[in-house]
Design a protein around this motif. Sequence first.
Motif, mmCIF file in Angstrom:
data_model
loop_
_atom_site.group_PDB
_atom_site.id
_atom_site.type_symbol
_atom_site.label_atom_id
_atom_site.label_comp_id
_atom_site.label_asym_id
_atom_site.label_seq_id
_atom_site.Cartn_x
_atom_site.Cartn_y
_atom_site.Cartn_z
ATOM 1 N N LEU A 175 0.823 -1.206 0.000
ATOM 2 C CA LEU A 175 0.000 0.000 0.000
ATOM 3 C C LEU A 175 0.859 1.259 0.000
ATOM 4 O O LEU A 175 0.655 2.181 -0.811
ATOM 5 N N VAL A 176 1.843 1.316 0.900
ATOM 6 C CA VAL A 176 2.683 2.511 1.017
ATOM 7 C C VAL A 176 3.556 2.674 -0.225
ATOM 8 O O VAL A 176 3.770 3.793 -0.698
ATOM 9 N N GLY A 177 4.052 1.565 -0.768
ATOM 10 C CA GLY A 177 4.830 1.654 -1.999
ATOM 11 C C GLY A 177 4.019 2.224 -3.145
ATOM 12 O O GLY A 177 4.519 3.034 -3.943
ATOM 13 N N PHE A 178 2.753 1.832 -3.237
ATOM 14 C CA PHE A 178 1.876 2.368 -4.275
ATOM 15 C C PHE A 178 1.670 3.868 -4.075
ATOM 16 O O PHE A 178 1.751 4.656 -5.026
ATOM 17 N N LEU A 179 1.400 4.281 -2.838
ATOM 18 C CA LEU A 179 1.162 5.698 -2.563
ATOM 19 C C LEU A 179 2.409 6.535 -2.820
ATOM 20 O O LEU A 179 2.311 7.696 -3.234
ATOM 21 N N PHE A 180 3.590 5.965 -2.575
ATOM 22 C CA PHE A 180 4.843 6.688 -2.841
ATOM 23 C C PHE A 180 4.927 7.064 -4.313
ATOM 24 O O PHE A 180 5.299 8.188 -4.669
ATOM 25 N N PHE A 181 4.591 6.103 -5.174
ATOM 26 C CA PHE A 181 4.627 6.382 -6.612
ATOM 27 C C PHE A 181 3.507 7.322 -7.028
ATOM 28 O O PHE A 181 3.725 8.334 -7.693
ATOM 29 N N VAL A 182 2.270 6.979 -6.640
ATOM 30 C CA VAL A 182 1.123 7.665 -7.228
ATOM 31 C C VAL A 182 1.046 9.118 -6.773
ATOM 32 O O VAL A 182 0.631 9.993 -7.535
#
Length: 511
Positions: free
Chosen positions: A292-299
Amino acid sequence: MSSTVTRPVTPHDVPARAGGRAWAALAVLMLPTLLVSVDNTVLSFALPSISEALEPSATGMLWIVDVYPLVLAGLLVAMGSLGDRIGRRRLLLIGATGFAAVSAAAAFAPSAELLIAARAALGVFGAMLMPSTLSLLRSIFSDREQRRLAVAIWAAGFAAGSALGPIVGGLLLEHFWWGSVFLLAVPVLIPLLVLAPLLVRESRDPAPGPVDALGIVLSLLTMAPIVYGIKTLAVDGFSALSVAAIVVGIASGALFVRRQLRRPVPMLDMRLFTRPAFSGAVVVNLLSVISLVGFLFFVSQHLQLVIGLTPLQSGLVLLPGLLTMIVSGLLVVPVARRVRPGFVIAGGLTLSAGGYLLVALTGGGAPWSILLASFVLLGAGIGAAETVSNELVISTAPVEKAGAASAVSETAYELGAVLGTATLGTLITASYRAALVVPEGLTAAQADAAGETLGGAVSVAGALPGPLAEQLLASARAAFDSGVGVTAVIGIGLVATAAVVALVTLRHVRS
């Protein structure tokens, strides 16, 4: 003809169902949960204003961000055990009082050094808040069905706070100074201090062991160096300092486990990890949060720095996914009544893998509509999985050890947040640095700044002539998106691994 003798059902056979006061207490306990999750996302929006006002060094800026999770992660287990000992409600009130007071001081910090000190103190008091809220749910809701719903609402508070963080932060920073994001804590925690003594009953371990000072030190020396080492690896790559920090953390962790196994009344009963339902649920939490956090870092960077949306607009794009996370966490409660938790978690995480798959198929340059749809799928799966796994953590542990068990779940969350940035975030950053082509005409300092991060390139472009700025931005945005495909595949692998862990470790756990 045979007959069976049935024993009369007594009131002790069926857990008492909670009444209106318990649900009002849950509403009160949602306040610190909401606050901590808002605080996790709102600071990132204030960093440009803090940098301009306080002029911290690059190292100082890093410590403003990192000192809070370092202290928080290091003290969660110790504070969970302390709550079991002195009373979870008492610890919650101490934490809320300190968090509100220090937040007010942080809002008016005159220097970067004092702001770092305030953030460290917030980590101490924040570590008192989170294990207390989850462990109090264990004592308030003895009925399993009601407790599962209460945990779903508690988890929804986390998602709601994450949704509100970008929106509230964007609104505050458009009208007020950077310190306003810290003042959010005061109006949220004052109702808690008034209502918690009236609505939340005290609970504690009836037979706590002696205070384990060495165990507390070892737990701090386990988590803080590991978190620091991972963050340093993510930013600077391999170095003697980052490796040494991780080695110190692992060695301290081994000593901590050995000490807890030998104590007659341990601060954290390590034998809990021999229960598949407990250890499996903790691993699911860890892997889910990493993805989840990895996705938010990118998006979050893609929406603002590639597409060009404002922080408020970016928050609104993420809002449907976060709302889906809340709804799925609530809707999974009746499902979990009838379907085994391993199947529920695996099914939810399959949806999350679909969200990452959508990004992988689209590749770099995805429009905001695709990112919105992919985050809806990711949020739906993680919302369902987190509700079931968190409920398993607190229901599997003995009620008198609920604080320490809840702290383990929270530690998995914090470590997952760090690893999400360190793994997926580092991959995107490394891909960016390798793919960026710096146009001619930049000074050495400008080229170095643009080569570090996409944000650095955008900042440099603001001081360049129009054609050169456009050339740099086009190259930087293409370089940033070049690592999206690989990162999405790793995200699929993370949630797929979590699904397999759930199926294997929870296969004997009934609904």
